[in-house]
Design a protein around this motif. Structure first.
Motif, mmCIF file in Angstrom:
data_model
loop_
_atom_site.group_PDB
_atom_site.id
_atom_site.type_symbol
_atom_site.label_atom_id
_atom_site.label_comp_id
_atom_site.label_asym_id
_atom_site.label_seq_id
_atom_site.Cartn_x
_atom_site.Cartn_y
_atom_site.Cartn_z
ATOM 1 N N MET A 1 -35.575 43.158 -11.574
ATOM 2 C CA MET A 1 -34.923 43.134 -12.554
ATOM 3 C C MET A 1 -33.604 42.706 -12.046
ATOM 4 N N THR A 2 -32.964 41.762 -12.554
ATOM 5 C CA THR A 2 -31.718 40.927 -12.176
ATOM 6 C C THR A 2 -31.119 40.336 -13.039
ATOM 7 N N THR A 3 -29.564 40.517 -12.934
ATOM 8 C CA THR A 3 -28.699 39.687 -13.851
ATOM 9 C C THR A 3 -27.641 39.243 -12.959
ATOM 10 N N LYS A 4 -27.387 37.736 -13.100
ATOM 11 C CA LYS A 4 -26.476 37.271 -12.476
ATOM 12 C C LYS A 4 -25.088 36.899 -13.088
ATOM 13 N N LEU A 10 -18.072 37.082 -4.036
ATOM 14 C CA LEU A 10 -19.228 37.499 -3.283
ATOM 15 C C LEU A 10 -20.257 38.211 -4.168
ATOM 16 N N THR A 11 -21.384 37.997 -4.095
ATOM 17 C CA THR A 11 -22.522 38.863 -4.894
ATOM 18 C C THR A 11 -23.143 39.883 -4.077
ATOM 19 N N MET A 12 -23.337 40.836 -4.686
ATOM 20 C CA MET A 12 -23.988 42.076 -3.896
ATOM 21 C C MET A 12 -25.057 42.644 -4.461
ATOM 22 N N TYR A 13 -26.224 42.816 -3.537
ATOM 23 C CA TYR A 13 -27.401 43.597 -4.042
ATOM 24 C C TYR A 13 -27.022 45.026 -4.107
ATOM 25 N N VAL A 14 -27.262 45.844 -4.861
ATOM 26 C CA VAL A 14 -26.992 47.271 -5.217
ATOM 27 C C VAL A 14 -28.264 48.119 -5.529
ATOM 28 N N THR A 15 -28.318 49.227 -4.702
ATOM 29 C CA THR A 15 -29.391 49.972 -5.116
ATOM 30 C C THR A 15 -29.178 51.341 -4.823
ATOM 31 N N ILE A 16 -29.893 52.482 -5.351
ATOM 32 C CA ILE A 16 -29.683 53.803 -5.082
ATOM 33 C C ILE A 16 -30.903 54.367 -4.731
ATOM 34 N N VAL A 57 -37.862 47.641 -3.856
ATOM 35 C CA VAL A 57 -36.813 48.048 -3.851
ATOM 36 C C VAL A 57 -36.061 47.292 -5.164
ATOM 37 N N ASN A 58 -35.769 48.151 -5.866
ATOM 38 C CA ASN A 58 -35.438 47.915 -7.428
ATOM 39 C C ASN A 58 -33.767 47.803 -6.951
ATOM 40 N N TYR A 59 -33.244 46.677 -7.632
ATOM 41 C CA TYR A 59 -31.722 46.629 -7.237
ATOM 42 C C TYR A 59 -30.891 45.665 -8.421
ATOM 43 N N ALA A 60 -29.684 45.951 -8.635
ATOM 44 C CA ALA A 60 -28.855 45.299 -9.238
ATOM 45 C C ALA A 60 -28.098 44.144 -8.747
ATOM 46 N N LEU A 257 -34.274 55.328 -9.965
ATOM 47 C CA LEU A 257 -34.476 54.115 -10.573
ATOM 48 C C LEU A 257 -33.848 53.927 -12.077
ATOM 49 N N TYR A 258 -33.647 54.810 -12.828
ATOM 50 C CA TYR A 258 -33.036 54.861 -13.944
ATOM 51 C C TYR A 258 -31.542 54.350 -13.859
#
Length: 284
Positions: A1-4, A10-16, A57-60, A257-258
């Motif tokens: 699931m991504t939204t650009k 700079l674009t970042m990939y972020v997860t928890i 790896v789910n990420y924003a 995840l949430y």
């Protein structure tokens, strides 16, 4: 699931994972960070558990400017490392611990009281305990409170809370007022008892109730609207981390995840004009 979103530098990939925020400007680097932390990090056990349940790896996906707003949200203390850059942006925080509140500030309940808030004094600005103070008090009564408090009043001050608008609190909170005595689904306990006996699950339910309402509530025209903001999600992510660090709850892969899901919702609604509701505006 991504939204650009095409903005920033700079674009970042972020997860928890395990309540810890991981970020990088390349997905491969992000995965390598997580792999390294599995071996050497203080949360290696919870990260291994998280990846055991969901090996993906789910990420924003957000810009550096969005990431700084997300990462600094809720934090009132200064940065430990000055002049720390993310892309082209300095994400160094100043010390706000002695000043007024900002939206979604997080801390011990006692550190947030007696200060003016972004929505006004009294019932307009609430400090929402999470988990609910009534659940914390039950833990204290049964000798299971993980904090250092020795009296009921100290438990209330020591419990973690977040600054929210009174309207949001009343509409969305799972444990607002008398709701603590409402039944907890799939148990014989009420919500106050459930929070005392299952604080990790209660935190998950309470946090998601507040964020879900913001992502899908009806506006004055009875139209469903997403008013979730990156600062709001970042503040709840910080509260989650503090709660884990202080031993109030355990990290859980569901919570991780949430929060990533809420990050994506917030990115998708970023810059949505909300002139009639300044408490929701990401710039103010």
């Amino acid at each position: 699931m991504t939204t650009k979103i095409e903005k920033g530098f700079l674009t970042m990939y972020v997860t928890i994972i395990g309540s810890k925020i991981f970020y990088a400007d390349d997905l491969g680097q992000l995965c390598q960070q997580i792999k390294n932390y599995q071996t050497n990090g203080t949360r290696s056990a919870t990260i291994n558990q998280r990846l055991f349940y969901n090996n993906l790896v789910n990420y924003a996906y957000m810009t550096d400017e969005q990431f700084v707003r997300f990462k600094n949200a809720g934090r009132r203390h200064p940065s430990r490392i000055p002049n720390k850059m993310v892309g082209q942006i300095d994400r160094t925080r100043g010390d706000r611990s002695s000043g007024g509140l900002q939206k979604w500030d997080v801390g011990e309940y006692g550190s947030l009281t007696g200060k003016s808030g972004p929505w006004g004094n009294g019932s307009l600005t609430n400090r929402d305990h999470m988990t609910a103070n009534s659940s914390n008090q039950q833990q204290f009564n049964t000798g299971t409170w993980p904090g250092s408090a020795t009296t009921r009043s100290e438990v209330k001050r020591e419990g973690l809370a977040i600054a929210v608008s009174g309207h949001h609190h009343r509409k969305a909170s799972y444990t607002y007022g008398g709701r603590t005595r409402s039944p907890s689904p799939m148990t014989q306990l009420n919500r106050m008892q459930f929070g005392a006996q299952h604080p990790t699950d209660a935190f998950f339910t309470e946090m998601n109730s507040m964020l879900d309402w913001k992502s899908s509530h009806l506006n004055s025209n009875n139209v469903q609207k997403n008013t979730l903001r990156l600062e709001m999600v970042g503040a709840y992510a910080y509260m989650y981390k503090l709660s884990v660090d202080q031993g109030f709850i355990d990290a859980s892969w569901e919570q991780d995840l949430y929060l990533v899901i809420w990050m994506n919702h917030a990115v998708s609604s970023d810059n949505t004009p909300t002139p009639n509701h300044p408490a929701n505006h990401h710039r103010k």
